[in-house]
Design an enzyme around this catalytic site. Structure first.
Site, PDB file in Angstrom:
ATOM      1  CG  LEU A   9      -1.987  -1.023   1.317  1.00  0.00           C
ATOM      2  CD1 LEU A   9      -2.546  -1.127   2.731  1.00  0.00           C
ATOM      3  CD2 LEU A   9      -3.091  -0.666   0.334  1.00  0.00           C
ATOM      4  N   GLY A  10       1.992   1.184   0.661  1.00  0.00           N
ATOM      5  CA  GLY A  10       2.849   2.363   0.732  1.00  0.00           C
ATOM      6  C   GLY A  10       4.110   2.053   1.504  1.00  0.00           C
ATOM      7  NE  ARG A  11       8.661  -0.765  -0.500  1.00  0.00           N
ATOM      8  CZ  ARG A  11       8.283  -1.246  -1.666  1.00  0.00           C
ATOM      9  NH1 ARG A  11       7.903  -0.418  -2.623  1.00  0.00           N
ATOM     10  NH2 ARG A  11       8.258  -2.540  -1.888  1.00  0.00           N
ATOM     11  CB  SER A  13      11.287   7.260   6.691  1.00  0.00           C
ATOM     12  OG  SER A  13      10.654   7.108   7.932  1.00  0.00           O
ATOM     13  CB  ALA A  15       7.484   0.516   8.214  1.00  0.00           C
ATOM     14  CB  THR A  16       7.081  -2.172   3.406  1.00  0.00           C
ATOM     15  OG1 THR A  16       8.342  -1.688   2.942  1.00  0.00           O
ATOM     16  CG2 THR A  16       6.200  -2.464   2.203  1.00  0.00           C
ATOM     17  CB  VAL A  17       1.851  -0.054   4.940  1.00  0.00           C
ATOM     18  CG1 VAL A  17       0.446  -0.439   5.368  1.00  0.00           C
ATOM     19  CG2 VAL A  17       2.544   0.757   6.025  1.00  0.00           C
ATOM     20  CG  ASP A 122       5.573  12.305  12.595  1.00  0.00           C
ATOM     21  OD1 ASP A 122       5.715  13.468  12.149  1.00  0.00           O
ATOM     22  OD2 ASP A 122       6.009  11.299  12.001  1.00  0.00           O
TER      23      ASP A 122
HETATM   24  N1  LIG Z   1      -3.725   1.151   7.995  1.00  0.00           N
HETATM   25  C1  LIG Z   1      -3.451   1.516   6.740  1.00  0.00           C
HETATM   26  N2  LIG Z   1      -4.364   1.304   5.756  1.00  0.00           N
HETATM   27  C2  LIG Z   1      -4.097   1.674   4.485  1.00  0.00           C
HETATM   28  N3  LIG Z   1      -2.953   2.280   4.080  1.00  0.00           N
HETATM   29  C3  LIG Z   1      -2.022   2.519   5.009  1.00  0.00           C
HETATM   30  C4  LIG Z   1      -2.214   2.161   6.379  1.00  0.00           C
HETATM   31  N4  LIG Z   1      -1.113   2.536   7.072  1.00  0.00           N
HETATM   32  C5  LIG Z   1      -0.289   3.108   6.181  1.00  0.00           C
HETATM   33  N5  LIG Z   1      -0.823   3.101   4.935  1.00  0.00           N
HETATM   34  C6  LIG Z   1      -0.193   3.593   3.699  1.00  0.00           C
HETATM   35  O1  LIG Z   1       1.182   3.306   3.758  1.00  0.00           O
HETATM   36  C7  LIG Z   1       1.956   4.509   3.644  1.00  0.00           C
HETATM   37  C8  LIG Z   1       3.189   4.388   4.510  1.00  0.00           C
HETATM   38  O2  LIG Z   1       2.796   4.441   5.872  1.00  0.00           O
HETATM   39  P1  LIG Z   1       3.830   4.653   7.057  1.00  0.00           P
HETATM   40  O3  LIG Z   1       3.039   4.872   8.302  1.00  0.00           O
HETATM   41  O4  LIG Z   1       4.831   3.570   7.075  1.00  0.00           O
HETATM   42  O5  LIG Z   1       4.718   5.798   6.601  1.00  0.00           O
HETATM   43  P2  LIG Z   1       4.567   7.376   6.455  1.00  0.00           P
HETATM   44  O6  LIG Z   1       3.756   7.933   7.573  1.00  0.00           O
HETATM   45  O7  LIG Z   1       4.127   7.678   5.061  1.00  0.00           O
HETATM   46  O8  LIG Z   1       6.073   7.803   6.573  1.00  0.00           O
HETATM   47  P3  LIG Z   1       6.947   7.991   7.860  1.00  0.00           P
HETATM   48  O9  LIG Z   1       6.975   6.679   8.595  1.00  0.00           O
HETATM   49  O10 LIG Z   1       8.243   8.376   7.268  1.00  0.00           O
HETATM   50  O11 LIG Z   1       6.282   9.091   8.646  1.00  0.00           O
HETATM   51  C9  LIG Z   1       0.994   5.627   4.067  1.00  0.00           C
HETATM   52  O12 LIG Z   1       1.363   6.857   3.524  1.00  0.00           O
HETATM   53  C10 LIG Z   1      -0.338   5.109   3.545  1.00  0.00           C
HETATM   54  O13 LIG Z   1      -0.483   5.416   2.175  1.00  0.00           O
END
Ligand SMILES: Nc1ncnc2c1ncn2[C@@H]1O[C@H](COP(=O)(O)OP(=O)(O)OP(=O)(O)O)[C@@H](O)[C@H]1O
Length: 352
Positions: A9-11, A13, A15-17, A122
């Site tokens: 879904l996204g990455r 800094s 982690a990978t989601v 944050d």
């Molecule tokens: N519970 C979720 N459901 C759907 N998409 C999600 C969920 N959590 C995160 N994502 C997707 O994954 C992306 C990465 O999330 P993550 O929390 O790892 O990083 P971030 O907030 O973008 O970056 P950082 O950790 O650097 O602040 C998000 O921007 C979002 O698009």
């Protein structure tokens, strides 16, 4: 609980989601990091597992899996199908009715967190996730208890003056970041304009006496609301509880699509350094604190340069990447009753 990893879904800094599906068919999101580097994800698990609110992403569990000979720490949470607020901005700002709705939901989430003694640290559009039911606060990788001694954490562009100076990071810092997030939602761009790099933005936030520019297009109520969030004095800044009674939020009705402000557009970050200003960072515990007893023009710049270096380090491509096709669904765990011929991976329950 056995589950199967789905598309990314996204990455962030670090982690990978990905999406994931349980053996019972429930779809959720899984945030994964290599176990040896998963301190922030463990912290996120700790906080998420203690929280329960319609305005905070729900916790579903956690485990450790062995994938391609790497031990992965996995945080399972509610799947938010529309991603983050930033994912929905697409170049311009959100409609003012959406800004109002999401703002109220974030304030409700903050009011809940603060009533439980949790500082998020944050708040920004990227950490607010959306589904049909609205906005929920996510990404607790920087969170802390209000009375906990913790290193400064967060995203430079959204940092409150007292945080940029390294003095304190309490509930008011979340409210400042909320004010920045309202501007981000409405403009689709940075809360601070005309900043060349993270040094400039941190110095400006800490010492200029300025606040981010509030768009002219905002209604009087919206302007006043944002000013209450962006009071440079954390003691005078409104609390989330007070903000819930502000006339701007009082205009929100679940059935209403009332326009409060017009859409405006400013540039999104483009260079790598610009991007750093938007990424989360954690001040290393070894770095000198930005206390009140230093000369800003000398000590500050060194300390800020350390921050910049750390930001640059954090912006590197994460060491772990999903090596499977992102559209391919792979089994990474099965439960005890699962088929012994399936691709069973070792896993453990994780604790706090
Ligand atoms: N519970 C979720 N459901 C759907 N998409 C999600 C969920 N959590 C995160 N994502 C997707 O994954 C992306 C990465 O999330 P993550 O929390 O790892 O990083 P971030 O907030 O973008 O970056 P950082 O950790 O650097 O602040 C998000 O921007 C979002 O698009």
């Amino acid at each position: 609980m056995g589950w199967t990893r789905g598309p990314v879904l996204g990455r962030g800094s670090s982690a990978t989601v990905s999406t994931a599906t349980s053996t019972s068919g429930e779809v959720f999101a899984v945030k994964s990091m290599e176990l040896s580097q998963a301190q922030s994800l463990r912290k996120e698990q700790y906080f998420l597992s203690t929280l329960s609110s319609p305005y905070v992403v729900s916790y579903k569990g956690c485990d450790v899996s062995n994938e391609d000979n790497k031990m992965m720490y996995n945080l399972l949470m509610q799947y938010m199908r529309f991603g983050s607020i930033v994912d929905g901005i697409n170049g311009g700002g959100l409609k003012s009715s959406e800004v109002l709705r999401y703002t109220k939901e974030i304030v409700r989430g903050l009011e809940y967190l603060h009533s439980r003694g949790v500082v998020h640290c944050d708040i920004k559009g990227r950490n607010v996730l959306i589904d049909e039911s609205g906005a929920k606060i996510g990404d607790f990788g920087c969170a802390k208890w209000v009375d906990e001694e913790a290193t400064i954490c967060g995203t430079p562009m959204f940092m409150a003056p007292e945080v940029a100076r390294g003095e304190e990071q309490g509930f008011p810092a979340d409210v400042w970041a909320l004010g920045c997030t309202v501007i981000e939602m409405a403009t689709g761009g940075s809360p601070w304009s005309n900043v060349a790099d993270a040094v400039s933005v941190l110095y400006r936030i800490a010492f200029s006496g300025e606040i981010p520019e509030i768009p002219d297009e905002f209604s009087d109520e919206a302007k006043d609301f944002v000013r209450k969030c962006l009071n440079r004095d954390p003691r005078a800044r409104w609390t989330a509880k007070q903000l819930l009674k502000h006339p701007y939020l009082q205009q929100f009705d679940d059935n209403s699509k009332q326009m409060i402000c017009e859409k405006v557009y400013t540039d999104s970050p483009t260079s790598i350094l610009d991007q750093d200003v938007w990424n989360s960072m954690e001040e290393p515990s070894t770095s000198s604190s930005l206390g009140t007893d230093f000369a800003p023009s000398t000590c500050l710049s060194n300390s800020l340069r350390q921050r910049i270096k750390q930001l640059a380090d954090k912006s590197e491509i994460p060491k772990w990447r999903c090596e499977k096709e992102e559209t391919e669904w792979i089994t990474i765990r099965i439960n005890e009753d699962g088929d012994g011929k399936a691709k069973q991976r070792s896993s453990d329950r994780c604790g706090r």
